[in-house]
Scaffold this motif. Structure first.
Motif, PDB file in Angstrom:
ATOM      1  N   LEU A 136       0.939  -1.183   0.159  1.00 23.84           N
ATOM      2  CA  LEU A 136      -0.208   0.025  -0.038  1.00 23.84           C
ATOM      3  C   LEU A 136       0.749   1.343   0.069  1.00 23.84           C
ATOM      4  O   LEU A 136       0.549   2.007  -0.592  1.00 23.84           O
ATOM      5  N   GLY A 137       2.061   1.141   0.800  1.00 19.74           N
ATOM      6  CA  GLY A 137       2.999   2.258   0.543  1.00 19.74           C
ATOM      7  C   GLY A 137       3.395   2.405  -0.904  1.00 19.74           C
ATOM      8  O   GLY A 137       3.662   3.860  -1.373  1.00 19.74           O
ATOM      9  N   GLY A 138       3.728   1.545  -1.502  1.00 16.66           N
ATOM     10  CA  GLY A 138       4.165   1.731  -3.066  1.00 16.66           C
ATOM     11  C   GLY A 138       3.053   2.365  -3.659  1.00 16.66           C
ATOM     12  O   GLY A 138       3.196   3.124  -4.531  1.00 16.66           O
ATOM     13  N   ILE A 139       1.716   1.813  -3.704  1.00 19.57           N
ATOM     14  CA  ILE A 139       0.644   2.241  -4.272  1.00 19.57           C
ATOM     15  C   ILE A 139       0.603   3.824  -3.933  1.00 19.57           C
ATOM     16  O   ILE A 139       0.048   4.698  -4.793  1.00 19.57           O
ATOM     17  N   THR A 140       0.842   4.151  -2.696  1.00 17.69           N
ATOM     18  CA  THR A 140       0.515   5.642  -2.259  1.00 17.69           C
ATOM     19  C   THR A 140       1.556   6.487  -3.041  1.00 17.69           C
ATOM     20  O   THR A 140       1.265   7.719  -3.454  1.00 17.69           O
ATOM     21  N   VAL A 141       2.663   6.155  -3.227  1.00 16.85           N
ATOM     22  CA  VAL A 141       4.052   6.810  -3.863  1.00 16.85           C
ATOM     23  C   VAL A 141       3.618   6.610  -5.485  1.00 16.85           C
ATOM     24  O   VAL A 141       3.615   7.817  -6.083  1.00 16.85           O
ATOM     25  N   LEU A 142       3.180   5.813  -5.832  1.00 20.31           N
ATOM     26  CA  LEU A 142       2.775   5.809  -7.422  1.00 20.31           C
ATOM     27  C   LEU A 142       1.655   6.401  -7.665  1.00 20.31           C
ATOM     28  O   LEU A 142       1.249   6.881  -8.993  1.00 20.31           O
TER      29      LEU A 142
END
Length: 316
Positions: A136-142
């Motif tokens: 989810l952290g990666g999705i937040t950045v993307l």
């Protein structure tokens, strides 16, 4: 004297087997320190995540899982300032949180006993939740810090704090004598209070998502809602929540079956709730300064912890 056949299984070397068994037994004795450490790092990563947001460092590492193209670690330029270090530090802490959760799970298995059946599912839930948080952290950045993904990121953290508090609770109360079960309506009110606590946290993320702290100074994506309206809606939900907490305390003090531990837990919920409410009004009056938002996030963690213990204290 007969000699063993070539196909006979050979015993493991005494040194390696003995050392492994001693290390496994030692790990079983470390459950209690790991329980507290696990809860501390789960709260700690919420606070470092808040620091990322409140210092506008959310895109200090603009890629995921890399920080910059071709590099896992920050590639800092003078115009970046300290933002990449703050974001990368928060990412690095995810590894520590995962290691602690894994060690805790293994320690619970190594110790064994009756407590394992109650604690192990919660410990595994924390491990799974950390993986979900990383994705989810990666999705937040993307998604360039879209407020919906940021809200989800925070709410999953609250679930992990609750799970960490639960596994600690079951360790503390393993040898305690269970009190008489409370009337079912009391349990219903307790769980409805926990539900309202979740609503309070959800609306709190909406307030932040509509407010000034987007996590990125250049492209601040926000909810298209009036921050003032969301703040008062959040405050109304807090008032209802506090009313339910007071109702629980009245019931527990009137019922002879209630335990002292349950009453103490619900008093803790009321104390943290009132402190959070006062802090919320002050930060609203001061136009939402970043340090007070950070303290409000700490209070949300403490409220989640206290509410988890309070509900477990009155479970049937």
């Amino acid at each position: 004297m007969s000699t063993p056949s070539p196909t006979s299984p050979r015993p493991a070397p005494a040194f390696s087997g003995g050392f492994g068994q001693r290390a496994w037994r030692w790990l079983g004795t470390m459950v209690r320190p790991l329980l507290w450490l696990n809860l501390a790092v789960e709260i700690g990563i919420v606070l470092t995540g808040g620091l990322v947001r409140l210092t506008a460092s959310g895109l200090g590492c603009p890629r995921w899982p890399e920080c910059h193209e071709g590099s896992i670690t920050p590639v800092v330029t003078p115009e970046d300032g300290w933002h990449p270090y703050i974001e990368f530090g928060n990412r690095t802490l995810t590894g520590l949180v995962g290691i602690v959760a894994l060690l805790l799970t293994l320690a619970i298995i190594a110790r064994g006993g009756e407590r394992r059946a109650r604690q192990l599912p919660w410990a595994i839930a924390v491990l799974v939740g950390i993986v979900v948080q990383a994705v989810l952290g990666g999705i937040t950045v993307l998604t360039s810090l879209h407020p919906a993904t940021v809200s989800a990121h925070f709410l999953v953290s609250m679930v992990l704090v609750a799970a960490s508090a639960a596994v600690l609770w079951f360790d503390r109360t393993a040898e305690a004598v269970m009190p008489e079960p409370l009337p079912r309506p009391v349990n219903v009110v307790a769980f409805f209070t926990a539900f309202m606590g979740g609503v309070v946290l959800l609306l709190g993320t909406f307030v932040t998502g509509a407010g000034p702290h987007s996590g990125d100074a250049d492209e601040p994506a926000r909810y298209p809602w009036d921050p003032k309206t969301m703040s008062w809606l959040h405050a109304d939900s807090v008032m209802l929540f506090c009313g339910l907490v007071v109702a629980m305390l009245l019931a527990l003090h009137l019922l002879r079956e209630s335990s002292r531990e349950a009453r103490t837990a619900w008093w803790a919920v009321l104390f943290v709730s009132l402190a959070q409410g006062a802090l919320g009004y002050v930060q609203y009056a001061l136009a939402v300064p970043a340090p007070m938002v950070w303290l409000h996030m700490l209070g949300a963690c403490l409220l989640t912890w206290a509410l988890t213990w309070a509900v477990l204290a009155v479970r049937r």
